[in-house]
Design a protein around this motif. Structure first.
Motif, mmCIF file in Angstrom:
data_model
loop_
_atom_site.group_PDB
_atom_site.id
_atom_site.type_symbol
_atom_site.label_atom_id
_atom_site.label_comp_id
_atom_site.label_asym_id
_atom_site.label_seq_id
_atom_site.Cartn_x
_atom_site.Cartn_y
_atom_site.Cartn_z
ATOM 1 N N GLY A 79 -32.345 43.640 61.893
ATOM 2 C CA GLY A 79 -33.241 42.497 61.914
ATOM 3 C C GLY A 79 -32.536 41.165 62.074
ATOM 4 N N GLY A 80 -31.222 41.156 61.818
ATOM 5 C CA GLY A 80 -30.473 39.912 61.885
ATOM 6 C C GLY A 80 -29.972 39.573 63.277
ATOM 7 N N LEU A 81 -30.113 40.506 64.236
ATOM 8 C CA LEU A 81 -29.616 40.269 65.592
ATOM 9 C C LEU A 81 -30.598 39.391 66.359
ATOM 10 C CD1 LEU A 81 -28.673 43.979 66.522
ATOM 11 C CD2 LEU A 81 -27.072 42.186 65.837
ATOM 12 N N ASN A 82 -30.086 38.367 67.025
ATOM 13 C CA ASN A 82 -30.988 37.610 67.908
ATOM 14 C C ASN A 82 -31.150 38.399 69.203
ATOM 15 O OD1 ASN A 82 -28.816 37.080 69.605
ATOM 16 N ND2 ASN A 82 -28.420 35.065 68.737
ATOM 17 N N SER A 83 -31.955 37.910 70.146
ATOM 18 C CA SER A 83 -32.295 38.778 71.281
ATOM 19 C C SER A 83 -31.081 39.072 72.157
ATOM 20 C CB SER A 83 -33.451 38.202 72.082
ATOM 21 O OG SER A 83 -33.033 37.065 72.775
ATOM 22 N N ALA A 84 -30.160 38.091 72.303
ATOM 23 C CA ALA A 84 -28.970 38.339 73.125
ATOM 24 C C ALA A 84 -28.070 39.391 72.475
ATOM 25 C CB ALA A 84 -28.205 37.037 73.339
ATOM 26 N N ALA A 85 -27.916 39.293 71.156
ATOM 27 C CA ALA A 85 -27.064 40.246 70.440
ATOM 28 C C ALA A 85 -27.694 41.633 70.440
ATOM 29 C CB ALA A 85 -26.833 39.767 69.008
ATOM 30 N N ARG A 86 -29.039 41.658 70.333
ATOM 31 C CA ARG A 86 -29.729 42.957 70.334
ATOM 32 C C ARG A 86 -29.618 43.632 71.700
ATOM 33 N NH1 ARG A 86 -34.725 41.448 68.817
ATOM 34 N NH2 ARG A 86 -35.440 41.529 70.959
ATOM 35 N N LEU A 87 -29.650 42.822 72.765
ATOM 36 C CA LEU A 87 -29.493 43.373 74.114
ATOM 37 C C LEU A 87 -28.153 44.105 74.229
ATOM 38 C CD1 LEU A 87 -30.406 43.598 77.106
ATOM 39 C CD2 LEU A 87 -29.339 41.391 77.513
ATOM 40 N N LEU A 88 -27.071 43.472 73.778
ATOM 41 C CA LEU A 88 -25.736 44.067 73.899
ATOM 42 C C LEU A 88 -25.536 45.272 72.982
ATOM 43 C CD1 LEU A 88 -23.257 41.048 74.028
ATOM 44 C CD2 LEU A 88 -23.824 42.639 75.858
ATOM 45 N N ALA A 89 -26.011 45.156 71.748
ATOM 46 C CA ALA A 89 -25.687 46.172 70.747
ATOM 47 C C ALA A 89 -26.669 47.335 70.738
ATOM 48 C CB ALA A 89 -25.640 45.538 69.355
ATOM 49 N N VAL A 90 -27.910 47.066 71.167
ATOM 50 C CA VAL A 90 -28.935 48.112 71.036
ATOM 51 C C VAL A 90 -29.579 48.479 72.369
ATOM 52 C CG1 VAL A 90 -31.036 48.818 69.827
ATOM 53 C CG2 VAL A 90 -29.451 47.212 68.725
ATOM 54 N N GLU A 91 -30.213 47.491 73.014
ATOM 55 C CA GLU A 91 -31.042 47.819 74.179
ATOM 56 C C GLU A 91 -30.224 48.325 75.360
ATOM 57 O OE1 GLU A 91 -33.241 44.252 74.903
ATOM 58 O OE2 GLU A 91 -34.147 44.279 72.902
ATOM 59 N N HIS A 92 -29.120 47.625 75.664
ATOM 60 C CA HIS A 92 -28.284 48.028 76.798
ATOM 61 C C HIS A 92 -27.676 49.429 76.584
ATOM 62 C CE1 HIS A 92 -25.235 47.637 80.005
ATOM 63 N NE2 HIS A 92 -24.330 47.928 79.107
ATOM 64 N N PRO A 93 -27.022 49.681 75.446
ATOM 65 C CA PRO A 93 -26.470 51.026 75.250
ATOM 66 C C PRO A 93 -27.546 52.120 75.253
ATOM 67 C CG PRO A 93 -25.460 49.497 73.706
ATOM 68 C CD PRO A 93 -26.568 48.761 74.375
ATOM 69 N N PHE A 94 -28.629 51.898 74.498
ATOM 70 C CA PHE A 94 -29.652 52.929 74.385
ATOM 71 C C PHE A 94 -30.306 53.221 75.735
ATOM 72 C CE2 PHE A 94 -34.032 54.321 73.643
ATOM 73 C CZ PHE A 94 -33.816 55.442 72.876
ATOM 74 N N THR A 95 -30.725 52.160 76.442
ATOM 75 C CA THR A 95 -31.391 52.338 77.729
ATOM 76 C C THR A 95 -30.482 53.027 78.743
ATOM 77 O OG1 THR A 95 -32.555 50.291 77.282
ATOM 78 C CG2 THR A 95 -32.681 51.112 79.520
ATOM 79 N N ASN A 96 -29.190 52.668 78.714
ATOM 80 C CA ASN A 96 -28.299 53.248 79.710
ATOM 81 C C ASN A 96 -27.959 54.700 79.423
ATOM 82 O OD1 ASN A 96 -28.402 51.010 81.250
ATOM 83 N ND2 ASN A 96 -26.465 50.159 80.592
ATOM 84 N N ILE A 97 -27.962 55.074 78.162
ATOM 85 C CA ILE A 97 -27.788 56.502 77.852
ATOM 86 C C ILE A 97 -28.980 57.285 78.423
ATOM 87 C CG2 ILE A 97 -27.766 58.210 75.981
ATOM 88 C CD1 ILE A 97 -26.136 56.159 74.336
ATOM 89 N N VAL A 98 -30.186 56.757 78.217
ATOM 90 C CA VAL A 98 -31.377 57.416 78.766
ATOM 91 C C VAL A 98 -31.298 57.456 80.300
ATOM 92 C CG1 VAL A 98 -33.898 57.269 78.995
ATOM 93 C CG2 VAL A 98 -32.815 56.759 76.793
ATOM 94 N N ALA A 99 -30.895 56.329 80.897
ATOM 95 C CA ALA A 99 -30.817 56.246 82.358
ATOM 96 C C ALA A 99 -29.845 57.284 82.917
ATOM 97 C CB ALA A 99 -30.375 54.844 82.780
ATOM 98 N N ILE A 100 -28.696 57.421 82.282
ATOM 99 C CA ILE A 100 -27.690 58.349 82.798
ATOM 100 C C ILE A 100 -28.131 59.796 82.538
ATOM 101 C CG2 ILE A 100 -25.252 59.033 82.646
ATOM 102 C CD1 ILE A 100 -24.708 55.965 82.182
ATOM 103 N N ALA A 101 -28.880 60.019 81.469
ATOM 104 C CA ALA A 101 -29.458 61.357 81.254
ATOM 105 C C ALA A 101 -30.421 61.691 82.404
ATOM 106 C CB ALA A 101 -30.179 61.420 79.910
#
Ligand code: HEM
Length: 145
Positions: A79-101
């Motif tokens: 909850g403490g991550l702002n949107s830029a930090a959340r993009l790097l730490a959560v959304e980008h890694p998670f989405t790209n794992i799904v994409a590569i799957a």
């Protein structure tokens, strides 16, 4: 691990370019009813698969070693991550794992078909979806700075 971040950031150009070529080639083959050749068509899709997997491995390591990955989540809490930090730490890694799957599924499925049209269709749809997902969560701001 400065070097890994640099590598990930340069490889990103190569991965996006080859994925784009593989998707365009697959749509052209599918819609144009072409033969699926072991030369160009197989090699292009295989290169795109391999390069995405190399990027996946580097990305996974980065996630664990970079200050912008898991460490950011541990330090600030989800909850403490702002949107830029959340993009790097959560959304980008998670989405790209799904994409590569998805890309991997497209590759495996294409091998099951004999018909060129179906091979191209599998690659066009699954690689295409993967590419769209990847593009949706690129940290553009950080990349070009
Ligand atoms: C095809 C897939 C991918 C592409 C095109 C891609 C591209 C990028 C780009 C352009 C950046 C910004 C680099 C910079 O600051 O110059 C980045 C950062 C990052 N990526 Fe990826 N990435 C991919 C997959 C992944 C995966 C699968 C993971 C993790 C599981 C991941 C984890 C990270 C992390 C943690 C950062 C932040 C690194 C830092 O700031 O220290 N990436 N990625």
């Amino acid at each position: 691990m400065e070097i890994l971040q640099t590598l990930h950031s340069y490889l990103a150009y190569v991965v996006l370019a080859i994925l784009f070529l593989a998707v365009a080639n697959a749509f052209a083959g599918w819609l144009g009813n072409k033969m699926f050749t072991m030369g160009k068509d197989l090699r292009l899709s295989l290169f795109a698969l391999i390069l995405s997997h190399i990027q996946l491995v580097i990305g996974l390591i980065l996630f664990f070693v970079s200050a912008n990955g898991l460490k950011a989540i541990q330090a600030l809490g989800m909850g403490g991550l702002n949107s830029a930090a959340r993009l790097l730490a959560v959304e980008h890694p998670f989405t790209n794992i799904v994409a590569i799957a998805l890309i991997t599924i497209g590759w495996s499925r294409h091998k099951k078909f004999m018909e060129g049209k179906k091979k191209f269709k599998s690659i066009a749809i699954f690689y295409g979806l993967g590419l769209v997902l990847i593009l949706s969560r690129i940290p553009w701001g950080q990349w070009f700075n």
